[in-house]
Design an enzyme around this catalytic site. Structure first.
Site, mmCIF file in Angstrom:
data_model
loop_
_atom_site.group_PDB
_atom_site.id
_atom_site.type_symbol
_atom_site.label_atom_id
_atom_site.label_comp_id
_atom_site.label_asym_id
_atom_site.label_seq_id
_atom_site.Cartn_x
_atom_site.Cartn_y
_atom_site.Cartn_z
ATOM 1 N N LYS A 92 0.824 -1.218 0.000
ATOM 2 C CA LYS A 92 0.000 0.000 0.000
ATOM 3 C C LYS A 92 0.859 1.269 0.000
ATOM 4 C CE LYS A 92 -0.904 0.510 4.979
ATOM 5 N NZ LYS A 92 -1.960 0.674 5.989
ATOM 6 N N ASP A 93 2.187 1.114 0.232
ATOM 7 C CA ASP A 93 3.102 2.260 0.188
ATOM 8 C C ASP A 93 3.780 2.421 -1.162
ATOM 9 O OD1 ASP A 93 2.573 2.786 2.857
ATOM 10 O OD2 ASP A 93 4.274 1.606 3.581
ATOM 11 N N SER A 98 -3.507 8.869 7.371
ATOM 12 C CA SER A 98 -4.177 8.374 6.170
ATOM 13 C C SER A 98 -5.410 9.210 5.837
ATOM 14 C CB SER A 98 -4.594 6.913 6.384
ATOM 15 O OG SER A 98 -5.586 6.521 5.468
ATOM 16 N N ARG A 134 -7.645 8.417 3.776
ATOM 17 C CA ARG A 134 -8.757 7.454 3.684
ATOM 18 C C ARG A 134 -9.359 7.177 5.062
ATOM 19 N NH1 ARG A 134 -8.900 2.303 5.254
ATOM 20 N NH2 ARG A 134 -6.649 2.318 5.516
ATOM 21 N N ARG A 135 -8.499 6.837 6.023
ATOM 22 C CA ARG A 135 -9.011 6.534 7.366
ATOM 23 C C ARG A 135 -9.718 7.746 7.966
ATOM 24 N NH1 ARG A 135 -3.479 3.416 8.876
ATOM 25 N NH2 ARG A 135 -4.153 1.268 8.487
ATOM 26 N N ARG A 165 2.238 10.022 12.657
ATOM 27 C CA ARG A 165 3.145 9.176 11.880
ATOM 28 C C ARG A 165 4.108 8.495 12.831
ATOM 29 N NH1 ARG A 165 6.219 11.749 7.803
ATOM 30 N NH2 ARG A 165 6.734 9.581 7.318
ATOM 31 N N THR A 171 5.566 3.748 18.217
ATOM 32 C CA THR A 171 5.355 5.180 18.441
ATOM 33 C C THR A 171 3.872 5.509 18.484
ATOM 34 O OG1 THR A 171 7.439 5.730 17.348
ATOM 35 C CG2 THR A 171 5.795 7.481 17.492
ATOM 36 N N ARG A 172 3.114 4.937 17.567
ATOM 37 C CA ARG A 172 1.681 5.234 17.507
ATOM 38 C C ARG A 172 0.941 4.664 18.711
ATOM 39 N NH1 ARG A 172 0.217 5.064 11.020
ATOM 40 N NH2 ARG A 172 2.316 5.476 10.294
ATOM 41 N N CYS A 187 -1.897 10.836 -3.162
ATOM 42 C CA CYS A 187 -1.844 10.579 -1.719
ATOM 43 C C CYS A 187 -2.871 11.405 -0.948
ATOM 44 C CB CYS A 187 -0.449 10.881 -1.182
ATOM 45 S SG CYS A 187 0.751 9.624 -1.604
#
Length: 303
Positions: free
Chosen positions: A82-83, A126, A128-129, A146, A151-152, A237
């Site tokens: 997806k990247d 994202s 989309r999200r 990010r 980290t998230r 993007c």
């Protein structure tokens, strides 16, 4: 012989590189010392305070790996599909994909989207999200988040944000069974989510033959249809898009949606068709959704 696998240095990227190495060793009987994993530091890893779309898009994950591939420092590049940009750099081909993992999302910080507190702050980079969340809950606030998975997760744990969404596939590959699964009828994934792709030099016949031995054709076919949908839309993007193809018997089931950035408009559709008809049907679906879209939504695409 030392077959060099190029990868980013994040824990997830390294896990995917090791999966690729294991598949190659099993397919060809190679020893551990016949494969080398080469870490390539990418711009996307270095710049963490802005959305990718603002600083160059998906190329920030791939361009340094592409350069290493073309100048011979590595034999293949391993990527989260997806990247990977829809149009590849000249001289580079998508040669193989590993079997696709879970395509769903996991919500960290609440049992469900409905259970998020009113006005909850959800971290995501994202579009989309963010759009899908706002389409369901206009009260939710989204903030750029990010960094790698750890980290998230730490941002939620510390209370810096209330929740985040992460791909189930990535969490599974890291052995992290956290969060609540969001079913596909509630949130359709990004194109190619859950798939690991392998790039190679276009003229490298020996490497391409070696990779064919580990290519999972069902995953490859479905992901290429989803990427074809993005190409037909002319999405960037910045463009909130979801797409999922699944093989069913001799045919394919395809679902997709395009969304306004604030979730105020969603156009969705799908089809079931024989696999050989699917590329044409994908292009027709992209045109249909754009045709139904209002001017603001249509302006997010360049088709």
């Amino acid at each position: 012989m030392s077959f060099k696998i190029g990868t980013r240095g994040s824990p997830l990227a390294l896990a995917q590189a090791h999966m690729t190495a294991a598949a190659l060793k099993q397919a060809h009987g190679w020893r551990d010392d016949e494969i080398e994993i080469v870490i390539i530091h990418t711009t996307g890893d270095k710049v963490q305070d802005r959305a990718l779309a603002e600083i160059g898009g998906k190329a920030l994950w791939t361009k340094e790996l592409d350069t290493a591939l073309m100048d011979g420092r590595i034999d293949i590049g391993v990527h989260s599909m997806k990247d990977v940009e829809t149009i590849l750099k000249e001289g580079i081909v998508l040669a193989a994909m590993l079997p696709r993992a879970d395509v769903r999302e996991r919500l960290i910080g609440a049992e469900s989207i409905a259970a998020l507190p009113h006005g909850a702050r959800v971290g995501t980079s994202s579009p989309r999200r963010a759009a899908q969340l706002k389409a369901k809950r206009r009260d939710l606030q989204t903030e750029i988040l990010r960094g790698n998975v750890a980290t998230r997760l730490a941002k939620v744990e510390s209370g810096a944000i209330d929740a985040t969404l992460l791909a189930a596939a990535g969490l599974d590959r890291l052995g992290q069974s956290v969060g609540s699964l969001i079913e596909l009828d509630e949130m359709l994934p990004a194109s190619a989510q859950g798939a690991v792709g392998i790039t190679a030099r276009a003229g490298d016949a020996l490497t391409l033959a070696r990779l064919e031995a580990i290519n999972h054709h069902a995953t490859f076919d479905c992901v290429m249809l989803e990427r074809g949908f993005l190409a037909a839309l002319g999405g960037t993007c910045h463009s909130p898009v979801a797409a999922l193809a699944r093989l069913e018997g001799e045919g394919v089931s395809f679902r997709a949606q395009i969304l306004a950035e604030d979730g105020s408009e969603v156009q969705e559709g799908g089809f079931n068709a024989p696999l050989h008809e699917a590329p044409q049907r994908v292009a027709e679906l992209a045109a249909e959704l754009l045709g139904r879209a209002g001017p603001a939504l249509r302006a997010l695409f360049t088709a």
